[in-house]
Enzyme design. Structure first.
Site, PDB file in Angstrom:
ATOM      1  N   THR A  72       0.473   3.417  -2.540  1.00  0.00           N
ATOM      2  CA  THR A  72       0.663   2.159  -1.820  1.00  0.00           C
ATOM      3  C   THR A  72       1.911   1.421  -2.318  1.00  0.00           C
ATOM      4  O   THR A  72       2.219   1.443  -3.505  1.00  0.00           O
ATOM      5  CB  THR A  72      -0.573   1.256  -2.030  1.00  0.00           C
ATOM      6  OG1 THR A  72      -1.731   1.979  -1.620  1.00  0.00           O
ATOM      7  CG2 THR A  72      -0.475  -0.043  -1.245  1.00  0.00           C
TER       8      THR A  72
ATOM      9  N   GLU B 179      -8.568   2.938  -0.278  1.00  0.00           N
ATOM     10  CA  GLU B 179      -8.883   4.317   0.144  1.00  0.00           C
ATOM     11  C   GLU B 179      -9.125   4.403   1.647  1.00  0.00           C
ATOM     12  O   GLU B 179     -10.025   5.109   2.104  1.00  0.00           O
ATOM     13  CB  GLU B 179     -10.125   4.823  -0.599  1.00  0.00           C
ATOM     14  CG  GLU B 179      -9.926   4.946  -2.083  1.00  0.00           C
ATOM     15  CD  GLU B 179      -9.142   6.181  -2.455  1.00  0.00           C
ATOM     16  OE1 GLU B 179      -8.983   7.066  -1.589  1.00  0.00           O
ATOM     17  OE2 GLU B 179      -8.676   6.250  -3.592  1.00  0.00           O
TER      18      GLU B 179
HETATM   19  C1  LIG Z   1      -8.301  -3.298  -6.314  1.00  0.00           C
HETATM   20  C2  LIG Z   1      -7.439  -2.327  -5.571  1.00  0.00           C
HETATM   21  C3  LIG Z   1      -7.084  -1.108  -6.152  1.00  0.00           C
HETATM   22  C4  LIG Z   1      -6.246  -0.212  -5.493  1.00  0.00           C
HETATM   23  N1  LIG Z   1      -5.866   0.966  -6.110  1.00  0.00           N
HETATM   24  C5  LIG Z   1      -4.909   1.749  -5.539  1.00  0.00           C
HETATM   25  C6  LIG Z   1      -4.379   2.889  -6.255  1.00  0.00           C
HETATM   26  O1  LIG Z   1      -4.831   3.230  -7.355  1.00  0.00           O
HETATM   27  N2  LIG Z   1      -3.354   3.591  -5.677  1.00  0.00           N
HETATM   28  C7  LIG Z   1      -2.836   3.257  -4.456  1.00  0.00           C
HETATM   29  O2  LIG Z   1      -1.901   3.930  -4.014  1.00  0.00           O
HETATM   30  N3  LIG Z   1      -3.330   2.191  -3.752  1.00  0.00           N
HETATM   31  C8  LIG Z   1      -4.348   1.431  -4.264  1.00  0.00           C
HETATM   32  N4  LIG Z   1      -4.843   0.334  -3.573  1.00  0.00           N
HETATM   33  C9  LIG Z   1      -4.230  -0.036  -2.300  1.00  0.00           C
HETATM   34  C10 LIG Z   1      -5.125   0.184  -1.093  1.00  0.00           C
HETATM   35  O3  LIG Z   1      -5.253   1.557  -0.827  1.00  0.00           O
HETATM   36  C11 LIG Z   1      -4.524  -0.596   0.084  1.00  0.00           C
HETATM   37  O4  LIG Z   1      -4.757  -1.981  -0.188  1.00  0.00           O
HETATM   38  C12 LIG Z   1      -5.122  -0.204   1.414  1.00  0.00           C
HETATM   39  O5  LIG Z   1      -4.630   1.057   1.820  1.00  0.00           O
HETATM   40  C13 LIG Z   1      -4.822  -1.230   2.541  1.00  0.00           C
HETATM   41  O6  LIG Z   1      -3.473  -1.542   2.552  1.00  0.00           O
HETATM   42  P1  LIG Z   1      -3.006  -3.079   2.601  1.00  0.00           P
HETATM   43  O7  LIG Z   1      -3.721  -3.826   1.543  1.00  0.00           O
HETATM   44  O8  LIG Z   1      -1.517  -3.082   2.590  1.00  0.00           O
HETATM   45  O9  LIG Z   1      -3.537  -3.630   3.993  1.00  0.00           O
HETATM   46  P2  LIG Z   1      -2.816  -3.434   5.430  1.00  0.00           P
HETATM   47  O10 LIG Z   1      -2.458  -2.016   5.671  1.00  0.00           O
HETATM   48  O11 LIG Z   1      -1.725  -4.462   5.560  1.00  0.00           O
HETATM   49  O12 LIG Z   1      -4.017  -3.830   6.395  1.00  0.00           O
HETATM   50  C14 LIG Z   1      -4.422  -5.191   6.595  1.00  0.00           C
HETATM   51  C15 LIG Z   1      -5.474  -5.209   7.712  1.00  0.00           C
HETATM   52  O13 LIG Z   1      -4.912  -4.683   8.913  1.00  0.00           O
HETATM   53  C16 LIG Z   1      -5.724  -3.625   9.406  1.00  0.00           C
HETATM   54  N5  LIG Z   1      -4.857  -2.642  10.067  1.00  0.00           N
HETATM   55  C17 LIG Z   1      -3.747  -2.039   9.572  1.00  0.00           C
HETATM   56  N6  LIG Z   1      -3.238  -1.185  10.464  1.00  0.00           N
HETATM   57  C18 LIG Z   1      -4.051  -1.230  11.559  1.00  0.00           C
HETATM   58  C19 LIG Z   1      -4.073  -0.577  12.832  1.00  0.00           C
HETATM   59  N7  LIG Z   1      -3.150   0.341  13.173  1.00  0.00           N
HETATM   60  N8  LIG Z   1      -5.055  -0.888  13.690  1.00  0.00           N
HETATM   61  C20 LIG Z   1      -6.007  -1.789  13.375  1.00  0.00           C
HETATM   62  N9  LIG Z   1      -6.053  -2.444  12.193  1.00  0.00           N
HETATM   63  C21 LIG Z   1      -5.090  -2.157  11.306  1.00  0.00           C
HETATM   64  C22 LIG Z   1      -6.437  -3.065   8.182  1.00  0.00           C
HETATM   65  O14 LIG Z   1      -7.636  -2.392   8.545  1.00  0.00           O
HETATM   66  C23 LIG Z   1      -6.703  -4.341   7.393  1.00  0.00           C
HETATM   67  O15 LIG Z   1      -7.851  -4.969   7.880  1.00  0.00           O
HETATM   68  C24 LIG Z   1      -5.756  -0.543  -4.200  1.00  0.00           C
HETATM   69  C25 LIG Z   1      -6.154  -1.745  -3.589  1.00  0.00           C
HETATM   70  C26 LIG Z   1      -7.000  -2.623  -4.250  1.00  0.00           C
HETATM   71  C27 LIG Z   1      -7.400  -3.905  -3.582  1.00  0.00           C
END
Ligand SMILES: Cc1cc2nc3c(=O)[nH]c(=O)nc-3n(C[C@H](O)[C@H](O)[C@H](O)COP(=O)(O)OP(=O)(O)OC[C@H]3O[C@@H](n4cnc5c(N)ncnc54)[C@H](O)[C@@H]3O)c2cc1C
Length: 392
Positions: free
Chosen positions: A137, A372
């Site tokens: 990410t 995930e």
């Molecule tokens: C505590 C924690 C630990 C983590 N650990 C790791 C790790 O070890 N390694 C790593 O790589 N990542 C990690 N992550 C990151 C995590 O995988 C991401 O937060 C996740 O993939 C969502 O990405 P984002 O937060 O940017 O949300 P966004 O992608 O910005 O999404 C925001 C909202 O929009 C919605 N959305 C997005 N696209 C669409 C679409 N096309 N259609 C409809 N709805 C949509 C989503 O469902 C969500 O509700 C971690 C996150 C947290 C909170």
């Protein structure tokens, strides 16, 4: 005062588990009962990852548990699922740590790595002597990791990495980071690299102020002209499919883990409802509305158990599809979050305190719902599978 966990087996699934499966679960359950439950509220309050438990978990074979050889336990997928279930019954942060070490670091080294990489890292990671993190990410790319801007440029017998990763579990405690980057000279194909975290130009900074997963380390990673030997490329990686294969492993474990968190909440609510008296000196468990809530929970937990067990059996048979894992992750995390909210309600005011594990599970599960692959992204994955149309 919290209650001692009684287990949840409404459908008598225990009768179908093998002796090995029950032994693995008992070992993990005892570990959590003896080592995690007594300290976890303090860890959560003070934002502390209980690192002292890492060698113990290593000794018990919890890291890279499904890998054969390299000092790993060689468990079946169902056995591994039972381990993650028990870990998350303790705390989602602890399960996150195990998932990252196992599914997101040891799995890619085992699956995509050279013999030298496997021999260097896997035995030490199995013991918990070396820790890993997984950097996919980025600040601007979460659900859509294909947009990543981290790049790797080949220069002689080295690669030079530049980019930013965000929300990386265990980032500040890792010895090695599995970093996903686009390779400039390979048409920007996504590939995985092993980056030792003490290399010049690599920096991890901890994310503070989380109200969720407070007993887990979450970090941002900055890579500025980080030079690594070309032999640190994971040679078997090629394209976004590679990190997605790792995520599938982790999502499978999460589907079981969420059941553990739900069991903890339900079991607490059930025991509380039997002891707590309101109106005519009657336990609240004797009221119809409370019974309806308890029945909803035990039904959903039982359905979730069947779902993860079936997906685990398919995984062990080598016939699982990513859509099956998406369904289990999506359903079970939603189910656990609902159980946490209903259980909190059953405990009334007591439900908001750290005397009971429910509020902690509820806050943790908000992260588990997002990471995930978010709940909605998994709906789109399953939707694409059944309709043939991608709706991203
Ligand atoms: C505590 C924690 C630990 C983590 N650990 C790791 C790790 O070890 N390694 C790593 O790589 N990542 C990690 N992550 C990151 C995590 O995988 C991401 O937060 C996740 O993939 C969502 O990405 P984002 O937060 O940017 O949300 P966004 O992608 O910005 O999404 C925001 C909202 O929009 C919605 N959305 C997005 N696209 C669409 C679409 N096309 N259609 C409809 N709805 C949509 C989503 O469902 C969500 O509700 C971690 C996150 C947290 C909170």
């Amino acid at each position: 005062m919290a209650f001692k966990f009684q287990g949840v087996d409404f459908l008598h699934l225990d009768a179908g588990f093998s002796e090995d499966e029950l032994l693995v679960r008992r070992t993990a359950r005892d570990f959590v009962e003896d080592n995690v439950i007594p300290i976890i509220e303090e860890c959560y309050r003070t934002e502390r990852f209980p690192r002292e438990l890492v060698p113990v978990m290593g000794e018990l074979g919890f890291f890279g548990a499904t890998i054969d050889g390299y000092g790993c336990a060689g468990m079946s997928n169902v056995e591994y699922g039972l381990v993650t279930q028990e870990m998350e019954r303790g705390d989602s942060g602890l399960r996150s740590f195990v998932s990252v070490q196992s599914a997101l670091c040891m799995y890619p080294i085992y699956t995509f790595g050279s013999d030298e990489q496997k021999n260097t890292w896997l035995p030490a990671m199995a013991k918990g002597e070396k820790l890993g993190c997984f950097g996919l990410t980025e600040p601007g790319f979460g659900s859509n990791p294909g947009g990543m801007t981290t790049v790797a440029r080949k220069s002689g017998d080295e690669f030079i990495l530049n980019g930013e990763k965000m929300w990386i579990t265990s980032g500040n405690i890792a010895d090695v980071a599995v970093i996903w980057a686009k390779v400039e000279d390979e048409d920007h194909k996504v590939r995985g690299f092993l980056v030792e975290t003490d290399r010049p130009g690599f920096r991890a900074y901890e994310v503070h102020g989380k109200w969720s997963l407070r007993a887990s380390v979450t970090s941002g990673l900055s890579l500025q002209d980080v030079h690594i030997p070309a032999t640190n490329l994971l040679p078997g990686t090629g394209g976004l499919k590679s990190p997605l294969m790792c995520l599938n492993q982790a999502r499978y474990g999460i589907s079981w883990g969420a059941i553990g968190a739900a069991m903890s909440c339900y079991d607490t609510a059930l025991q509380y409802a039997k002891a707590r008296k309101q109106f005519h000196n009657q336990p609240i468990a004797s009221h119809q509305l409370i019974q309806d809530k308890l029945v909803w929970m035990v039904t959903e937990i039982s359905k979730a158990q069947l779902l993860s067990l079936q997906v685990g059996r398919l995984k062990d048979a080598g016939t699982v599809g990513h859509q099956h894992i998406s369904m289990a992750k999506r359903n079970n995390v939603w189910m656990a979050l609902e159980c946490a909210r209903i259980s909190r309600d059953i405990l009334g005011a007591n439900g908001i305190t750290e005397d009971y594990p429910i509020m902690r599970h509820m806050m943790n599960l908000e992260s588990v719902k997002t990471y995930e692959g978010t709940h909605d992204i998994h709906a789109l994955i399953i939707g694409q599978h059944i309709t043939g149309s991608g709706a991203y």
